[in-house]
Design a protein around this motif. Structure first.
Motif, PDB file in Angstrom:
ATOM      1  N   UNK A  77      41.074  18.124  78.273  1.00 48.46           N
ATOM      2  CA  UNK A  77      42.105  18.347  79.327  1.00 48.46           C
ATOM      3  C   UNK A  77      43.174  17.620  79.558  1.00 48.46           C
ATOM      4  N   UNK A  78      42.917  16.446  79.009  1.00 48.53           N
ATOM      5  CA  UNK A  78      44.963  15.804  78.527  1.00 48.53           C
ATOM      6  C   UNK A  78      45.425  16.531  76.955  1.00 48.53           C
ATOM      7  N   UNK A  79      44.544  17.498  76.617  1.00 46.04           N
ATOM      8  CA  UNK A  79      44.997  17.642  74.927  1.00 46.04           C
ATOM      9  C   UNK A  79      44.844  17.104  74.234  1.00 46.04           C
ATOM     10  N   UNK A  80      43.738  15.893  74.484  1.00 48.44           N
ATOM     11  CA  UNK A  80      43.380  15.260  73.583  1.00 48.44           C
ATOM     12  C   UNK A  80      41.905  15.004  72.751  1.00 48.44           C
ATOM     13  N   UNK A  81      41.074  16.629  72.316  1.00 47.78           N
ATOM     14  CA  UNK A  81      40.142  16.499  72.434  1.00 47.78           C
ATOM     15  C   UNK A  81      38.939  15.750  71.772  1.00 47.78           C
ATOM     16  N   UNK A 105      37.507   5.244  79.080  1.00 43.95           N
ATOM     17  CA  UNK A 105      39.139   4.456  79.007  1.00 43.95           C
ATOM     18  C   UNK A 105      40.293   4.097  79.642  1.00 43.95           C
ATOM     19  N   UNK A 106      40.855   4.935  79.986  1.00 37.97           N
ATOM     20  CA  UNK A 106      42.233   5.712  80.822  1.00 37.97           C
ATOM     21  C   UNK A 106      42.186   6.564  81.448  1.00 37.97           C
ATOM     22  N   UNK A 107      43.138   6.685  82.848  1.00 40.91           N
ATOM     23  CA  UNK A 107      43.239   7.402  83.740  1.00 40.91           C
ATOM     24  C   UNK A 107      43.361   8.930  83.161  1.00 40.91           C
ATOM     25  N   UNK A 108      43.383  10.160  83.716  1.00 40.97           N
ATOM     26  CA  UNK A 108      43.579  11.669  83.020  1.00 40.97           C
ATOM     27  C   UNK A 108      42.465  12.201  83.087  1.00 40.97           C
ATOM     28  N   UNK A 109      42.509  12.960  82.581  1.00 41.03           N
ATOM     29  CA  UNK A 109      41.827  14.543  83.058  1.00 41.03           C
ATOM     30  C   UNK A 109      40.359  14.527  81.689  1.00 41.03           C
ATOM     31  N   UNK A 110      38.855  14.316  81.889  1.00 41.89           N
ATOM     32  CA  UNK A 110      38.122  14.720  81.581  1.00 41.89           C
ATOM     33  C   UNK A 110      37.119  15.626  81.553  1.00 41.89           C
ATOM     34  N   UNK A 111      36.634  16.140  79.754  1.00 40.06           N
ATOM     35  CA  UNK A 111      35.388  17.261  80.068  1.00 40.06           C
ATOM     36  C   UNK A 111      34.489  16.264  79.724  1.00 40.06           C
ATOM     37  N   UNK A 112      33.396  17.279  80.486  1.00 39.32           N
ATOM     38  CA  UNK A 112      31.958  16.694  80.313  1.00 39.32           C
ATOM     39  C   UNK A 112      30.627  18.147  79.617  1.00 39.32           C
ATOM     40  N   UNK A 123      16.640  30.163  76.619  1.00 38.23           N
ATOM     41  CA  UNK A 123      17.878  30.070  75.608  1.00 38.23           C
ATOM     42  C   UNK A 123      18.380  28.767  76.192  1.00 38.23           C
ATOM     43  N   UNK A 124      19.852  27.920  76.357  1.00 34.03           N
ATOM     44  CA  UNK A 124      19.854  27.248  76.155  1.00 34.03           C
ATOM     45  C   UNK A 124      20.965  27.522  77.355  1.00 34.03           C
ATOM     46  N   UNK A 125      21.407  26.453  78.298  1.00 30.10           N
ATOM     47  CA  UNK A 125      22.257  26.154  78.975  1.00 30.10           C
ATOM     48  C   UNK A 125      23.054  25.355  78.770  1.00 30.10           C
ATOM     49  N   UNK A 126      24.729  25.692  78.219  1.00 28.07           N
ATOM     50  CA  UNK A 126      25.693  25.089  78.204  1.00 28.07           C
ATOM     51  C   UNK A 126      26.802  25.281  79.207  1.00 28.07           C
ATOM     52  N   UNK A 127      27.599  24.131  79.641  1.00 23.67           N
ATOM     53  CA  UNK A 127      28.611  23.482  80.517  1.00 23.67           C
ATOM     54  C   UNK A 127      29.169  22.518  80.127  1.00 23.67           C
ATOM     55  N   UNK A 128      30.996  23.304  80.477  1.00 30.41           N
ATOM     56  CA  UNK A 128      31.786  22.172  80.541  1.00 30.41           C
ATOM     57  C   UNK A 128      32.698  21.486  81.578  1.00 30.41           C
ATOM     58  N   UNK A 129      32.551  20.725  81.897  1.00 33.51           N
ATOM     59  CA  UNK A 129      33.199  20.422  83.919  1.00 33.51           C
ATOM     60  C   UNK A 129      34.242  19.535  83.669  1.00 33.51           C
ATOM     61  N   UNK A 130      35.117  19.716  84.348  1.00 32.68           N
ATOM     62  CA  UNK A 130      36.580  18.675  83.860  1.00 32.68           C
ATOM     63  C   UNK A 130      36.583  17.565  85.300  1.00 32.68           C
ATOM     64  N   UNK A 131      36.824  16.311  84.747  1.00 34.06           N
ATOM     65  CA  UNK A 131      36.943  15.658  85.732  1.00 34.06           C
ATOM     66  C   UNK A 131      38.486  14.956  86.273  1.00 34.06           C
TER      67      UNK A 131
END
Length: 135
Positions: A77-81, A105-112, A123-131
């Motif tokens: 989410x912060x452009x650092x995939x 390790x650092x504050x900011x936007x992360x994706x799980x 089938x397979x359940x795939x989700x991307x969650x942003x915190x």
């Protein structure tokens, strides 16, 4: 038209409606499930805990016993995939809630990102969650 002809015609229609109603659960698919963050803000640290709930979107109920076979946490989410952090599954005491420990390790936007198999579904359940990680 006799009374019996009308009665048996109504019985056939009623039977068709009952069968359609009972088989509608058979039309459920993996798209009827989703992971949801328990908290959208996580305190950063070497042992940050992230909890997600697996929900059946049709009923809103939590779904236990899914098999999560892939998990990744990164700063997309912060452009650092490319900045991914170690993550591991933790035991959970609440059915339908899945917990993870990650080195945030650092504050900011992360994706799980999660991939899972739901019992009884193909089938397979795939989700991307942003915190958000906070200091």
């Amino acid at each position: 038209m006799t009374f019996f002809a009308v009665k048996s015609g109504a019985a056939v229609v009623l039977a068709g409606l009952v069968v359609a109603g009972l088989s509608s659960n058979g039309w459920a698919g993996i798209q009827d499930y989703e992971f949801q963050l328990v908290q959208s803000e996580i305190k950063q640290g070497n042992a940050a805990e992230i909890a997600v709930r697996l929900v059946d979107k049709r009923s809103g109920k939590a779904v236990p016993d899914a098999v999560i076979f892939a998990q990744r946490v990164d700063m997309a989410p912060d452009g650092m995939e490319m900045m991914a952090a170690p993550i591991e599954a933790l035991p959970s005491s609440e059915p339908g809630v899945y917990r993870f420990k990650a080195q945030i390790s650092m504050a900011g936007g992360w994706r799980l990102s999660l991939a899972a198999k739901v019992q009884g579904e193909t089938g397979t359940l795939e989700n991307k969650l942003v915190f958000k990680a906070t200091p």
